[in-house]
Design an enzyme around this catalytic site. Sequence first.
Site, PDB file in Angstrom:
ATOM      1  N   ASP A 287       0.837  -1.196   0.000  1.00  0.00           N
ATOM      2  CA  ASP A 287       0.000   0.000   0.000  1.00  0.00           C
ATOM      3  C   ASP A 287       0.880   1.258   0.000  1.00  0.00           C
ATOM      4  O   ASP A 287       1.880   1.325   0.732  1.00  0.00           O
ATOM      5  CB  ASP A 287      -0.867  -0.029   1.273  1.00  0.00           C
ATOM      6  CG  ASP A 287      -1.945   1.030   1.268  1.00  0.00           C
ATOM      7  OD1 ASP A 287      -2.755   1.019   0.345  1.00  0.00           O
ATOM      8  OD2 ASP A 287      -1.958   1.867   2.191  1.00  0.00           O
TER       9      ASP A 287
ATOM     10  N   GLU B 240       1.890  -0.492  -4.898  1.00  0.00           N
ATOM     11  CA  GLU B 240       0.920   0.524  -5.298  1.00  0.00           C
ATOM     12  C   GLU B 240       1.711   1.815  -5.484  1.00  0.00           C
ATOM     13  O   GLU B 240       2.050   2.487  -4.517  1.00  0.00           O
ATOM     14  CB  GLU B 240      -0.166   0.727  -4.238  1.00  0.00           C
ATOM     15  CG  GLU B 240      -1.258   1.652  -4.755  1.00  0.00           C
ATOM     16  CD  GLU B 240      -2.000   2.452  -3.679  1.00  0.00           C
ATOM     17  OE1 GLU B 240      -3.047   3.024  -3.992  1.00  0.00           O
ATOM     18  OE2 GLU B 240      -1.507   2.535  -2.535  1.00  0.00           O
TER      19      GLU B 240
HETATM   20  C1  NOJ Z   1      -4.419   2.896  -0.985  1.00  0.00           C
HETATM   21  C2  NOJ Z   1      -5.543   1.950  -0.742  1.00  0.00           C
HETATM   22  O1  NOJ Z   1      -5.802   1.231  -1.914  1.00  0.00           O
HETATM   23  C3  NOJ Z   1      -6.697   2.804  -0.287  1.00  0.00           C
HETATM   24  O2  NOJ Z   1      -7.900   2.082  -0.254  1.00  0.00           O
HETATM   25  C4  NOJ Z   1      -6.352   3.393   1.050  1.00  0.00           C
HETATM   26  O3  NOJ Z   1      -7.372   4.275   1.450  1.00  0.00           O
HETATM   27  C5  NOJ Z   1      -5.044   4.180   0.976  1.00  0.00           C
HETATM   28  N1  NOJ Z   1      -4.030   3.492   0.248  1.00  0.00           N
HETATM   29  C6  NOJ Z   1      -4.514   4.471   2.364  1.00  0.00           C
HETATM   30  O4  NOJ Z   1      -4.057   3.302   2.967  1.00  0.00           O
END
Ligand code: NOJ
Length: 513
Positions: free
Chosen positions: A202, A255
């Site tokens: 993440d 991500e």
């Molecule tokens: C990316 C995640 O996919 C999202 O759902 C989340 O709110 C943020 N990161 C913060 O962790």
Amino acid sequence: MEDSPWWRDAVVYEIYVRSFADASGDGVGDLAGIRSRLPYLAALGVDAIWLTPFYPSPMADGGYDVADYRDVDPLFGSLADFDALVADAHAHGLRLMVDIVPNHSSSAHPWFQKALAAPRGSEERDRYMFRDVSDDARQEPNNWVSVFGGPAWTQVADGQWYLHLFAPEQPDFNWRNPEVRQEFLDILRFWLDRGIDGFRIDVAMGLIKAPGLPDTDPGFGAKSPIWSRPEVHDIYRDWRRVLDSYPGVRAAVGEVWTDSAEDLALYVRPDELHQSFNFAWLEAPWSATAFRKVIDETLRAVPAPTWVLSNHDVVRHTTRYGEGAPDPSVGLARGHAALLAMLALPGSAYLYQGEELGLPEVKNLPPEARQDPIFFRSKGEVLGRDGCRVPIPWSGTAPPYGFGTGGSWLPQPVEWAGLTAERQAADPSSTLAFYRRALAARRSLRETLPDAMAWLEAPGDALFFSRGRLICAINCGTDPVRLPPHEQVLISSGLVDGQDLPPDTAAWLLTVE
Ligand code: NOJ
């Protein structure tokens, strides 16, 4: 390709755990629910599943606020359920990846609670990003804003401020602190020891902030003091060593939101992450020129590309592609065509639960049902992400459509009676049947497709590209286009008379060897 590690061309299916399947009857999806649906996923033809966070959490951000990185929230089950899920997934031939959330913890995490109780300058506070305001003229330590809206700083009782790039319940860790680094290496091992095949990381580009935390302009640009700082790569080199120390192939996908493919490529150097999400593909409008630009830039910069059209943070692509189109069915047709393009490209593809049912974004959720912190922090001005998180309709004719026995945490639309997995499985013209055929066709070609692709000349607003014997043709224009010479149409997303490809349609053609 032969000898290629599994992740290079895997089709990975994202499970947003809260919304997939509810075995306990409390209206929220859980691990036992996922277990019960593994035969469906195996039959769909995906190679791996990625689970969004299921760790103990106050759920201020749907579980992306983790209070304990080494357990399962009772809402979702137990560690025993997790172990059983790993074993069952493997027995179904599915790899399993879990989400790791290293940028921030929950404010309920014991480390943050200790930090609040400890004085400024303490070791406990150094695990997070606490700062004083040195300049009397300003409120917060700098001008950073939260990704969810509003300031990125919250003040605590003794006057110090802590940084949260997301909600105040998600305090950012200090990744320059060796204890934080060590803790996450141990967390990786905890889940790897339980047999998982990889991690989705993440906010992978946000962990390190520039020294001094200078003011910033918005954006992911190279000069940002927040995103993609050069030192973040040292973290992933450490992580790669841990992953490589385990038997088999354990992979990590980051991500990573960037504004260039070159920046993205830095994360997938041979001693760092295996993959990073290619959000440029998801962000591209319905246009051959836009698609070609993304494909060219990606393939030029990234050795092991990924492709993704939807996830739990963005408007579902059938709705996105349909915006402004005269007929609502256009979005779905384009979604089918984009899937064929994505599955024909070299690399791996990430699917989001429900896209195989052609689910649209639910735009008319009542305000009292909404749960996304974005909705609340923007005082309802930004609807947020609940519309793509509505629980899956599995069967039957009335909500919760077999999602569970206790309702569903977000209401499902009445029109979804026609979109259940049960109904679509019995209908060869359904989106589900199309996804199954497309994934089966990709599998049938897998061993023979070369990594490289080549562009062929295409008329109008269409794209034709080849990989060995396969030609993928996609028509983003408004008129039919003549297909290139071929021997056979392997699969198409709409009617092809053998020669002409209609608008909003794609086809896979086989040529003579
Ligand atoms: C990316 C995640 O996919 C999202 O759902 C989340 O709110 C943020 N990161 C913060 O962790």
